[in-house]
Structure formats: C-alpha cells, structure tokens
Scaffold this active site. Sequence first.
Site, PDB file in Angstrom:
ATOM      1  N   ALA A  60       0.823  -1.211   0.000  1.00 13.10           N
ATOM      2  CA  ALA A  60       0.000   0.000   0.000  1.00 13.10           C
ATOM      3  C   ALA A  60       0.860   1.265   0.000  1.00 13.10           C
ATOM      4  CB  ALA A  60      -0.922  -0.008   1.213  1.00 13.10           C
ATOM      5  N   ILE A  86      -3.367  -4.654   7.307  1.00 14.69           N
ATOM      6  CA  ILE A  86      -3.917  -5.311   8.507  1.00 14.69           C
ATOM      7  C   ILE A  86      -3.016  -5.008   9.692  1.00 14.69           C
ATOM      8  CG2 ILE A  86      -4.598  -7.507   9.557  1.00 14.69           C
ATOM      9  CD1 ILE A  86      -5.110  -8.587   6.730  1.00 14.69           C
ATOM     10  N   ALA A  89       1.474  -6.141  15.399  1.00 18.70           N
ATOM     11  CA  ALA A  89       1.866  -5.834  16.772  1.00 18.70           C
ATOM     12  C   ALA A  89       2.688  -4.550  16.877  1.00 18.70           C
ATOM     13  CB  ALA A  89       2.670  -7.010  17.321  1.00 18.70           C
ATOM     14  N   HIS A  92       3.790  -0.190  12.481  1.00 16.41           N
ATOM     15  CA  HIS A  92       3.954  -0.202  11.024  1.00 16.41           C
ATOM     16  C   HIS A  92       2.629   0.074  10.309  1.00 16.41           C
ATOM     17  CE1 HIS A  92       6.462  -0.990   7.600  1.00 16.41           C
ATOM     18  NE2 HIS A  92       5.626  -1.865   7.109  1.00 16.41           N
ATOM     19  N   ARG A 131     -14.836  -7.403   4.195  1.00 11.83           N
ATOM     20  CA  ARG A 131     -14.927  -6.234   3.310  1.00 11.83           C
ATOM     21  C   ARG A 131     -14.458  -6.505   1.877  1.00 11.83           C
ATOM     22  NH1 ARG A 131     -14.882  -5.206   8.232  1.00 11.83           N
ATOM     23  NH2 ARG A 131     -15.710  -3.297   9.184  1.00 11.83           N
TER      24      ARG A 131
HETATM   25  N1  INI Z   1       1.625  -3.346   2.950  1.00 11.52           N
HETATM   26  C1  INI Z   1       0.324  -3.581   2.739  1.00 11.52           C
HETATM   27  O1  INI Z   1      -0.200  -3.315   1.647  1.00 11.52           O
HETATM   28  N2  INI Z   1      -0.444  -4.121   3.745  1.00 11.52           N
HETATM   29  C2  INI Z   1       0.083  -4.423   4.970  1.00 11.52           C
HETATM   30  O2  INI Z   1      -0.674  -4.916   5.842  1.00 11.52           O
HETATM   31  C3  INI Z   1       1.462  -4.171   5.206  1.00 11.52           C
HETATM   32  N3  INI Z   1       2.045  -4.491   6.499  1.00 11.52           N
HETATM   33  O3  INI Z   1       1.323  -4.894   7.397  1.00 11.52           O
HETATM   34  O4  INI Z   1       3.233  -4.373   6.664  1.00 11.52           O
HETATM   35  C4  INI Z   1       2.225  -3.629   4.154  1.00 11.52           C
HETATM   36  N4  INI Z   1       3.516  -3.373   4.312  1.00 11.52           N
HETATM   37  C5  INI Z   1       4.420  -3.181   3.189  1.00 11.52           C
HETATM   38  C6  INI Z   1       4.526  -1.737   2.767  1.00 11.52           C
HETATM   39  O5  INI Z   1       3.354  -1.311   2.082  1.00 11.52           O
HETATM   40  C7  INI Z   1       5.714  -1.537   1.822  1.00 11.52           C
HETATM   41  O6  INI Z   1       5.517  -2.301   0.660  1.00 11.52           O
HETATM   42  C8  INI Z   1       7.036  -1.941   2.471  1.00 11.52           C
HETATM   43  O7  INI Z   1       7.235  -1.253   3.696  1.00 11.52           O
HETATM   44  C9  INI Z   1       8.234  -1.633   1.516  1.00 11.52           C
HETATM   45  O8  INI Z   1       8.297  -0.248   1.221  1.00 11.52           O
END
Ligand code: INI
Length: 159
Positions: A60, A86, A89, A92, A131
């Site tokens: 995302a 999601i 813990a 992030h 969802r």
């Molecule tokens: N990216 C997501 O799309 N959903 C998540 O739940 C998520 N978590 O939980 O870490 C997530 N992390 C990755 C982030 O979007 C980047 O791709 C990553 O940090 C590299 O830049």
Amino acid sequence: MDERIRQIEGEISARGLRVGLIASRFNDFIVDRLVDGAVTTLQEHGAEPADIVCVRVPGAFEIPVAASRMATSKRFDAIVALACVIRGATPHFDYVSNEASSGLARVSLEHEIALGFGVLTCDTLEQAIERSGSKAGNKGIDAALTAIRMASVLRQLAG
Ligand code: INI
C-alpha cells in the site's frame, strides 16, 4: 429543490472511461477479490477492457507514487487504488495506512483526477475478508463506483 438550480451529481457510466487500477501484492489473497470486484463493476458500467490498465505494486505504501505517475501521464480519466493493510503488533500499520491515504488524497487533489480509494485498513484478517466480498460487501466495487462517479463530476465541472 428549485429546478432553476443546476445540479451536478455524476453519472454512473464508465463508457469510454480510461481507468488505471493500482493493486498491492501484499495480502494479495484479499486484494485479488477487490480487483475482481472493481473490474467487474467497471465492465458492467460500460468500460472496455482495452481502456483498463492494472498495475501491481509491492504494498500500500507504494500506491501513491504509481498513482501520481498515472495521473501525470494524462492517459487516465480515473484511478482505482486497491490494497489491504492489517494491523499487526507494531506501529507499522499506522505508517503504511497513513502514507497510503494521505498520498492518494494528495495525488487526487494535485492532479484533479477522480480517485477511488479502495485501501482496506483492518484490525483483523476477519474484517478484511468481510470487506472483500462477504458480509460487509466488496470495497473494490465501492472504489470503482466512486471513481466512475467522480470522473463524471469532474468532467461536468470542467465544462
Ligand atoms: N503493505 C500492505 O499493503 N499491507 C500491509 O498490511 C502491510 N504491512 O502490514 O506491513 C504492508 N507493508 C508493506 C509496505 O506497504 C511496503 O511495501 C514496504 O514497507 C516496503 O516499502
């Protein structure tokens, strides 16, 4: 309302609409359902497959820059952003979801482009499943409908 007042509501027609879909690979088992919902909705409302481009990004967090590039290209009338974050813990979750939402809002404002925000931000996997096509609907459908309607609103406001 007084009939002399011009109302602009946005039409739900995707005929001729050029749509850029951006979907994250992270949590792809959820995001793929959002993509299915969005693509089906676009086609049901008249969009041609040849006018839809679907780009996959890692997570995302990476969606806003891809959206910005799509908007800069001027090859799209609307963007649909699909991802699933999601809560875990650590904090992030907050960094990823905040950057995705504020980044996408900025792209939409700066480029004045219709943008359907289909980024799920859930506390649990169960909420994400709900969802993405079960009891709480499919947010990919909602995001596609928003993109279609906003493209129409922006087109009418320009004219
Ligand atoms: N990216 C997501 O799309 N959903 C998540 O739940 C998520 N978590 O939980 O870490 C997530 N992390 C990755 C982030 O979007 C980047 O791709 C990553 O940090 C590299 O830049």
